[in-house]
Design a protein around this motif. Structure first.
Motif, PDB file in Angstrom:
ATOM      1  N   LEU B  98       0.835  -1.205   0.000  1.00 18.33           N
ATOM      2  CA  LEU B  98       0.000   0.000   0.000  1.00 18.33           C
ATOM      3  C   LEU B  98       0.868   1.252   0.000  1.00 18.33           C
ATOM      4  O   LEU B  98       1.769   1.395   0.812  1.00 18.33           O
ATOM      5  CB  LEU B  98      -0.905   0.014   1.238  1.00 18.33           C
ATOM      6  CG  LEU B  98      -1.592   1.347   1.554  1.00 18.33           C
ATOM      7  CD1 LEU B  98      -2.615   1.710   0.501  1.00 18.33           C
ATOM      8  CD2 LEU B  98      -2.241   1.304   2.928  1.00 18.33           C
ATOM      9  N   PHE B 117      12.887  -2.125   7.322  1.00 16.89           N
ATOM     10  CA  PHE B 117      11.864  -2.273   8.371  1.00 16.89           C
ATOM     11  C   PHE B 117      10.566  -2.811   7.770  1.00 16.89           C
ATOM     12  O   PHE B 117       9.958  -3.737   8.298  1.00 16.89           O
ATOM     13  CB  PHE B 117      11.629  -0.908   9.032  1.00 16.89           C
ATOM     14  CG  PHE B 117      10.417  -0.843   9.925  1.00 16.89           C
ATOM     15  CD1 PHE B 117      10.449  -1.391  11.196  1.00 16.89           C
ATOM     16  CD2 PHE B 117       9.241  -0.234   9.489  1.00 16.89           C
ATOM     17  CE1 PHE B 117       9.333  -1.324  12.024  1.00 16.89           C
ATOM     18  CE2 PHE B 117       8.127  -0.172  10.311  1.00 16.89           C
ATOM     19  CZ  PHE B 117       8.179  -0.726  11.579  1.00 16.89           C
ATOM     20  N   SER B 118      10.160  -2.238   6.636  1.00 21.64           N
ATOM     21  CA  SER B 118       8.902  -2.656   6.021  1.00 21.64           C
ATOM     22  C   SER B 118       8.944  -4.127   5.634  1.00 21.64           C
ATOM     23  O   SER B 118       7.950  -4.840   5.766  1.00 21.64           O
ATOM     24  CB  SER B 118       8.623  -1.830   4.763  1.00 21.64           C
ATOM     25  OG  SER B 118       8.554  -0.477   5.089  1.00 21.64           O
ATOM     26  N   PHE B 122       6.341  -6.991   7.247  1.00 23.65           N
ATOM     27  CA  PHE B 122       5.444  -7.822   6.451  1.00 23.65           C
ATOM     28  C   PHE B 122       5.853  -9.289   6.463  1.00 23.65           C
ATOM     29  O   PHE B 122       5.419 -10.079   5.625  1.00 23.65           O
ATOM     30  CB  PHE B 122       5.330  -7.269   5.029  1.00 23.65           C
ATOM     31  CG  PHE B 122       4.321  -6.161   4.941  1.00 23.65           C
ATOM     32  CD1 PHE B 122       4.628  -4.908   5.432  1.00 23.65           C
ATOM     33  CD2 PHE B 122       3.058  -6.377   4.419  1.00 23.65           C
ATOM     34  CE1 PHE B 122       3.701  -3.879   5.402  1.00 23.65           C
ATOM     35  CE2 PHE B 122       2.112  -5.357   4.384  1.00 23.65           C
ATOM     36  CZ  PHE B 122       2.447  -4.110   4.874  1.00 23.65           C
ATOM     37  N   MET B 160       8.182   5.654  -0.166  1.00 26.16           N
ATOM     38  CA  MET B 160       6.947   4.979   0.248  1.00 26.16           C
ATOM     39  C   MET B 160       6.594   3.852  -0.725  1.00 26.16           C
ATOM     40  O   MET B 160       6.074   2.815  -0.317  1.00 26.16           O
ATOM     41  CB  MET B 160       5.810   5.990   0.357  1.00 26.16           C
ATOM     42  CG  MET B 160       6.061   6.942   1.519  1.00 26.16           C
ATOM     43  SD  MET B 160       4.759   8.131   1.774  1.00 26.16           S
ATOM     44  CE  MET B 160       3.432   7.074   2.301  1.00 26.16           C
ATOM     45  N   LYS B 163       8.887   1.013   0.132  1.00 19.57           N
ATOM     46  CA  LYS B 163       8.410   0.326   1.335  1.00 19.57           C
ATOM     47  C   LYS B 163       7.254  -0.616   0.996  1.00 19.57           C
ATOM     48  O   LYS B 163       7.128  -1.687   1.568  1.00 19.57           O
ATOM     49  CB  LYS B 163       7.955   1.353   2.386  1.00 19.57           C
ATOM     50  CG  LYS B 163       9.093   2.013   3.132  1.00 19.57           C
ATOM     51  CD  LYS B 163       8.641   3.268   3.873  1.00 19.57           C
ATOM     52  CE  LYS B 163       7.924   2.974   5.161  1.00 19.57           C
ATOM     53  NZ  LYS B 163       8.796   2.471   6.238  1.00 19.57           N
TER      54      LYS B 163
END
Lengths: 253, 324
Positions: B98, B117-118, B122, B160, B163
Motif C-alpha cells: 500500500l 523495516f517494512s 510484512f 513509500m 516500502k
C-alpha cells in the motif's frame, strides 16, 4: 507468529533510543544521580537511618523507581504516539501482524530500555552511596515487572493522547506526584496514622515498597502484596490494550 | 462489462478464486453516520491495472483503506489474492502493498532502514540484495544512507513505494500516486507502474488525473457518493461514451447550416466562423470524406480543421452529473 515483524518493530524502537541517547538515557541517569548526591550523600549524612538502613541508601530504590516509572511511560507513549502523529502507523495497521505482535514489539522495546536505564541508575548510585542488594533475583523481577507494566500503561497513553500535551499529562501530573508521595523519600510508617491509610490507595507505594524490600529486606507493605499489586496492574493494562485493538479505538475508524 | 454487478451475490465458497481482488456487497458506515460505501462489488484480475476514479470524498480511499486493514470493514466480503482480508488477514495482507495518499515518513531514519523495516514488518526474512534491487529500481540507491527528512517530496514518495514493494506483494495499491508530483516524476511513476505490471504485479490506483487513468488503466471504475457507478474497460468506456468532434474554421462565416448538409449533425459556432461536426467514435469515419466533398461542392472553404476525442474527464463529469 510473525517474528520478523516483532523483530523489525523492536529493532526500530531500540534504534530510536540509540539516536536519542542523551535525552532518553543520559538525562534521566544524570537527574537521578543529582538526587543521590544531594539527598543521599550530602543531606543523607545528617538524617537518621530508617529501619536500620542509612538514609542515603534507603532512598535509592524509591528514587530509581520514580525515574523508571516516568521514563517507561514517556518512552512507550512516544513510541506509539509518534507513528500516529507522523501518519506512519498506516504501515503497521496494514501489515500482517496481530495486535499481540505489535504490543510485544513496542512494549518489549520500551521495557528493555527501562530495565537498562534502571541498571544504569543503580550503577551510578554506587558511586555516591554505599548500598547492598539482598535479593538480586527479586530485584530483577520487580524491575522487569514494573518496566513491562508501565510500558504497557505508556502504550495506552500513546494511543489515547491527541496531542503532545496529553502525552506528558499523566507522567508529569499523576505518576510523578504519586511517586513522590509513595514513599520514595520516606517510609510510610513515618506518616500520621490517617495519612498512612490514605497512602495505601497510592499504587506506587506497593511498587516502591517491594523494590526496596529486594534491596534491604525491609518493607512498608508485605512483599506478596507488592507483587500482586504490580502483577494486577500489568493485567489491567493488558485488558485495556486488548480492548483497544478489538475496538480499533483511536487507530481505526 | 461490469461482471460484478451482473452477478448475483455469490454464496460463500463460490467466490471466484483466480482473481487478485474480489469485493462483494461491501458497505461502510462511519460512526458519524456517513455512509461511505454502498454495496460495492468489484473484481480485479491478476496482472491488471485498475483505476478507481471519483471526486473527493467519493469513497476511493475508504475502499482501499478497508481492503488494506486501515479502516474496520462494514458488512460484506473481500478476498485479496484469494484470502479473506478479515479471517485470513495474514495471508491477505502479506499479498498487498500500500502506498497511501499522504506522505508519511519517519524523519531521522535512513532510507535503507525504513525500507528494510517494512520488509520485516510484512513477515519477510532479511534480504539485502532484494532491498538493493528495489532501491535501484526506484533510483533511491544513492540516497540509501540519507535520513528521510533530507529528501524532497518526490523522493519521499519513492521511498513509500519502495516500502510497499519490498515485501514482494502480488497486489499494489497506489492511492493518488501522482498527486502533487512534478511532470517528470509523474512520467517515471507511470513507467514504473507499467514495469511492475510486466513483472506480474496487479495494480489498483486511485486518481484525480483522468488522463492518467485513460493512459494507464486496463479498466476503470467510477465511484461517486460511495457507489461504484460503473466498471468498464478503458477502451470500451472511451468508445461507448467518447465522442469525436471535427471543427472547421471557415473563411466566410455562415448564417445557417446549408440545406444540402442537413444529413450531417452539424452546428455553427463562433458567430458562424466554425462548423462543428460531432460523431460517435463507433460510427464509421467514412462520413468525413463525404462531408468534405459536400462542403467543396457548396463552395464553403475552410482554412483549418481540428479533430478531437472527448476525454475521460468529460465522460466522467457527464456520468457523475447524471447520477446525482
Amino acid at each position: 507468529m510473525n517474528f520478523y515483524a516483532i523483530g523489525a518493530i523492536y529493532r526500530a524502537e531500540m534504534a530510536r533510543t540509540g539516536r536519542t541517547l542523551l535525552q532518553s538515557v543520559a538525562s534521566p541517569v544524570i537527574s537521578t544521580a543529582l538526587y543521590f548526591v544531594v539527598f543521599g550523600a550530602v543531606i543523607g549524612q545528617r538524617m537518621e537511618s530508617i529501619a536500620g538502613v542509612d538514609y542515603g541508601a534507603f532512598i535509592i530504590p524509591g528514587l530509581a523507581m520514580m525515574t523508571l516509572l516516568t521514563q517507561s511511560l514517556t518512552n512507550a507513549a512516544f513510541g506509539i504516539y509518534m507513528p500516529r502523529f507522523l501518519g506512519t502507523i498506516y504501515e503497521v495497521l496494514a501489515a500482517p501482524v496481530s495486535s499481540l505482535e505489535i504490543v510485544i514489539g513496542y512494549v518489549g522495546a520500551a521495557a528493555t530500555k527501562t530495565v537498562i536505564l534502571g541498571l544504569l541508575i543503580m550503577i551510578t548510585a554506587r558511586f555516591f552511596v554505599d548500598y547492598q542488594i539482598d535479593h538480586p533475583f527479586w530485584m530483577m523481577g520487580f524491575l522487569i515487572l514494573t518496566a513491562v507494566a508501565f510500558s504497557l500503561f505508556g502504550f495506552i497513553i500513546g494511543i489515547w493522547a491527541e496531542g503532545f500535551e496529553q502525552l506528558q499529562l499523566i507522567p508529569l501530573l499523576i505518576v510523578m506526584p504519586l511517586a513522590f508521595l509513595g514513599g520514595s523519600f520516606y517510609s510510610i510508617k513515618m506518616l500520621p496514622e490517617f495519612w498512612q491509610t490514605v497512602t495505601l490507595f497510592n499504587p506506587v507505594v506497593y511498587l516502591i515498597s517491594g523494590f526496596r524490600w529486594s534491596f534491604y529486606s525491609t518493607a512498608d507493605v508485605p512483599v506478596g502484596l507488592s507483587l500482586a499489586m504490580t502483577a494486577g496492574f500489568l493485567v489491567l493494562c493488558l485488558l485495556v490494550v486488548s480492548w483497544i485493538f478489538r475496538s480499533g479505538y483511536r487507530l481505526k475508524s | 462489462m461490469n461482471e460484478a454487478a451482473s452477478e448475483n451475490p455469490a454464496p460463500q465458497g463460490a467466490l471466484p478464486g483466480e482473481r487478485a481482488l474480489v469485493v462483494r456487497n461491501l458497505h461502510k458506515r462511519f460512526a458519524s453516520g456517513l455512509e461511505a460505501l454502498r454495496d460495492i462489488n468489484l473484481d480485479v484480475g491478476y496482472g491488471e491495472i485498475f483505476a478507481l476514479l471519483g471526486p473527493n470524498g467519493a469513497g476511493k480511499t475508504t475502499l482501499i483503506s478497508i481492503i488494506c486493514g486501515l479502516v474496520n470493514p462494514g458488512p460484506g466480503r473481500i478476498l485479496a489474492n484469494g484470502y479473506d482480508v478479515v479471517r485470513q488477514f495474514r495471508q491477505a495482507r502479506a499479498s498487498i502493498g500500500l502506498v497511501p495518499q499522504e506522505l508519511a515518513t519517519d524523519a531521522f531514519v535512513s532510507v535503507w532502514s525504513t525500507v528494510s523495516f517494512s520488509r520485516g514488518l510484512f513477515g519477510k526474512p532479511k534480504n539485502p540484495a532484494y532491498v538493493e534491487k528495489v532501491l535501484r529500481d526506484l533510483s533511491l540507491w544513492d540516497k540509501r544512507d540519507n535520513e528521510l527528512r533530507t529528501l524532497s517530496g518526490g523522493m519521499k514518495r519513492r521511498v513509500m513505494i519502495a516500502k510497499a514493494l519490498v515485501h514482494e506483494p502480488d497486489i499494489l495499491f497506489l492511492d493518488e500516486p501522482t498527486a502533487g508530483v512534478d511532470v517528470e516524476l509523474r512520467r517515471e511513476m507511470w513507467a514504473l507502474v507499467r514495469q511492475l505490471r510486466d513483472q506480474g504485479v496487479t495494480i489498483i490506483l486511485t486518481t484525480h488525473y483522468i488522463e492518467e487513468a485513460e493512459d494507464m488503466a486496463d479498466r476503470i471504475g467510477v465511484i461517486n457518493h460511495g457507489e461504484l457507478v460503473l466498471v468498464e474497460e478503458t477502451r470500451t468506456l472511451m468508445d461507448k461514451l467518447g465522442r469525436r468532434e471535427l471543427r472547421l474554421h471557415l473563411h466566410q462565416p455562415l448564417n445557417a447550416v446549408p440545406a444540402a448538409l442537413e444529413r450531417f449533425p452539424l452546428t455553427l459556432e463562433g458567430n458562424g466562423h466554425e462548423l462543428v461536426y460531432t460523431y460517435d467514435t463507433q460510427q464509421a469515419d467514412g462520413d468525413i470524406p463525404e462531408l468534405l466533398r459536400r462542403l467543396d461542392e457548396q463552395g464553403i472553404e475552410f482554412r483549418d480543421l481540428h479533430s478531437s476525442q472527448s476525454s475521460l474527464e468529460e465522460i466522467f463529469v457527464n456520468l457523475v452529473k447524471k447520477r446525482t
